[in-house]
Design an enzyme around this catalytic site. Sequence first.
Site, mmCIF file in Angstrom:
data_model
loop_
_atom_site.group_PDB
_atom_site.id
_atom_site.type_symbol
_atom_site.label_atom_id
_atom_site.label_comp_id
_atom_site.label_asym_id
_atom_site.label_seq_id
_atom_site.Cartn_x
_atom_site.Cartn_y
_atom_site.Cartn_z
ATOM 1 N N HIS A 276 -11.903 -5.913 2.083
ATOM 2 C CA HIS A 276 -11.863 -4.613 2.705
ATOM 3 C C HIS A 276 -12.237 -3.484 1.759
ATOM 4 C CE1 HIS A 276 -7.767 -3.284 1.085
ATOM 5 N NE2 HIS A 276 -7.997 -4.448 0.575
ATOM 6 N N ASP B 125 -2.988 -5.349 -6.540
ATOM 7 C CA ASP B 125 -2.147 -6.496 -6.186
ATOM 8 C C ASP B 125 -2.746 -7.817 -6.670
ATOM 9 O OD1 ASP B 125 -4.029 -5.721 -4.207
ATOM 10 O OD2 ASP B 125 -3.097 -6.999 -2.714
ATOM 11 N N TYR C 7 -2.001 -8.149 9.901
ATOM 12 C CA TYR C 7 -2.834 -7.868 8.728
ATOM 13 C C TYR C 7 -4.241 -7.442 9.173
ATOM 14 C CZ TYR C 7 -4.712 -8.880 4.027
ATOM 15 O OH TYR C 7 -5.305 -8.798 2.794
ATOM 16 N N HIS D 144 0.860 -1.192 0.000
ATOM 17 C CA HIS D 144 0.000 0.000 0.000
ATOM 18 C C HIS D 144 0.897 1.243 0.000
ATOM 19 C CE1 HIS D 144 -3.867 -2.045 1.736
ATOM 20 N NE2 HIS D 144 -3.803 -2.136 0.429
ATOM 21 N N HIS E 33 -11.597 -9.242 -6.379
ATOM 22 C CA HIS E 33 -11.311 -7.915 -5.803
ATOM 23 C C HIS E 33 -10.437 -7.179 -6.812
ATOM 24 C CE1 HIS E 33 -9.866 -4.911 -3.045
ATOM 25 N NE2 HIS E 33 -8.834 -5.559 -2.568
ATOM 26 N N ASP F 91 -8.728 -11.240 0.228
ATOM 27 C CA ASP F 91 -7.910 -10.655 1.299
ATOM 28 C C ASP F 91 -8.256 -11.206 2.692
ATOM 29 O OD1 ASP F 91 -6.248 -9.026 -0.225
ATOM 30 O OD2 ASP F 91 -7.663 -7.363 -0.230
ATOM 31 N N GLU G 160 -8.381 -4.591 -6.457
ATOM 32 C CA GLU G 160 -7.151 -3.886 -6.081
ATOM 33 C C GLU G 160 -5.981 -4.443 -6.885
ATOM 34 O OE1 GLU G 160 -6.491 -3.510 -1.844
ATOM 35 O OE2 GLU G 160 -5.100 -1.849 -2.155
ATOM 36 N N HIS H 22 -3.384 -13.700 -0.112
ATOM 37 C CA HIS H 22 -2.031 -13.415 0.386
ATOM 38 C C HIS H 22 -1.652 -14.482 1.408
ATOM 39 C CE1 HIS H 22 -1.909 -9.382 -1.334
ATOM 40 N NE2 HIS H 22 -3.047 -9.087 -0.732
#
Length: 395
Positions: A146, A83, A193, A23, A79, A165, A81, A226
């Site tokens: 999230h 990554d 996390y 991030h 998701h 996540d 995002e 992850h």
Amino acid sequence: MHIPIKNNVKWVGQIDTELRQFHGSDFSTHKGSSYNAYLVQEEKTVLIDTVWKPFADKFVKNLATEVDLKKIDAIVVNHGEVDHSGALPALMELIPDTPIYCTANAVDSLTGQYHKEWDFHVVKTGDSLDVGNGKSLVFVEMKMLHWPDSMATYLTQDNILFSNDAFGQHFASNTMFNDAADQCDLFEEALKYFANILTPYNAFLKRKLSEILAMNLAIDIIAPSHGVIWRDNPMQIVEKYAAWCDAYQENQITIAYDTMWEGTRTLADAIAAGIHEQDPDVAIKVFNIAKTDKNDIMTEVFKSKMLVLGSPTVGNDMLDSVAGFLHFLKELKMKNKKAASFGCYGWTGEAPIKIKESLEKAGLAYVDEPFRNKWNPDNEGLLAAKEFGTRLALL
Ligand code: FEO
């Protein structure tokens, strides 16, 4: 490298042992991370998520060694995002007509980031995709876990929950499974996390955990996006999440401060001594904010029942390291934490009072009064700081 997960499911992601910040520089990753993507090869071939953009070319080449890319029938984006979606543009260059299954919010995040008109299929909780051989992928929206676009995907019969996540850790483990990982490292990273990323969404998480449990899904494996895959007693991490999202605290007090000429540091040690004298069973963690990783401190605050925060006064206010820490604390919306403040001063002494105001705005229950010491503490000042600690231990 591809790793068999169960039957016709393989991990096709990327382990990133060198990652030290995530991030941007907002999250420290002392033990690296991984971007987990999965390939389901039943009568239909479905890819679940991709990897971070720097690994896009490698990901696509690796994937092509496992499957003819043109035979991928669908891509699930749990998701948007970067990554997890960063390799999507490179892959879609090669297979541009492949349908993408994702939430309506993920269409927003993917088009906003990549500006492509892909063949999106919007799904909601309970929708499913038949992959053949009697198996289906069932989608479960995970809004605010999230991001608003997050979802999980469940593979029937194999009973695998691809949770994205949720239940993940920034933890590069080449053994890839929870039972093969160092348990201290694993749970430390899982907690860090949770504390630094998921805590603000505890109310959503609580509801979602109840909803998933009510669905009575048999879960043999939890495969997050992850870190390691939970194959040994996967419900252990669900149970941890249930505890962590419920106003979690341990018998611990964290003292965090910054200091200019050692006065406020000396107070911190005296306060710690007072707490310990009054309650030898309470764990006490003491950190200089300016010299310690903020995510590591925040993990300790998350575990604590009380935060005692200190700063000397400069420019009628607290040091900027302490102000930045309070900004992050407010963002995390922690529950069930008491708080107190302290600091040395030479002239005006506003810092502990301003810290009090900020702690209250961050939702912590302020106790006692701001403890202030004019100039460096002498024996009398140290005794007063110790007594302050003693009072805190009794609250
Ligand atoms: Fe791992 Fe929210 O991305």
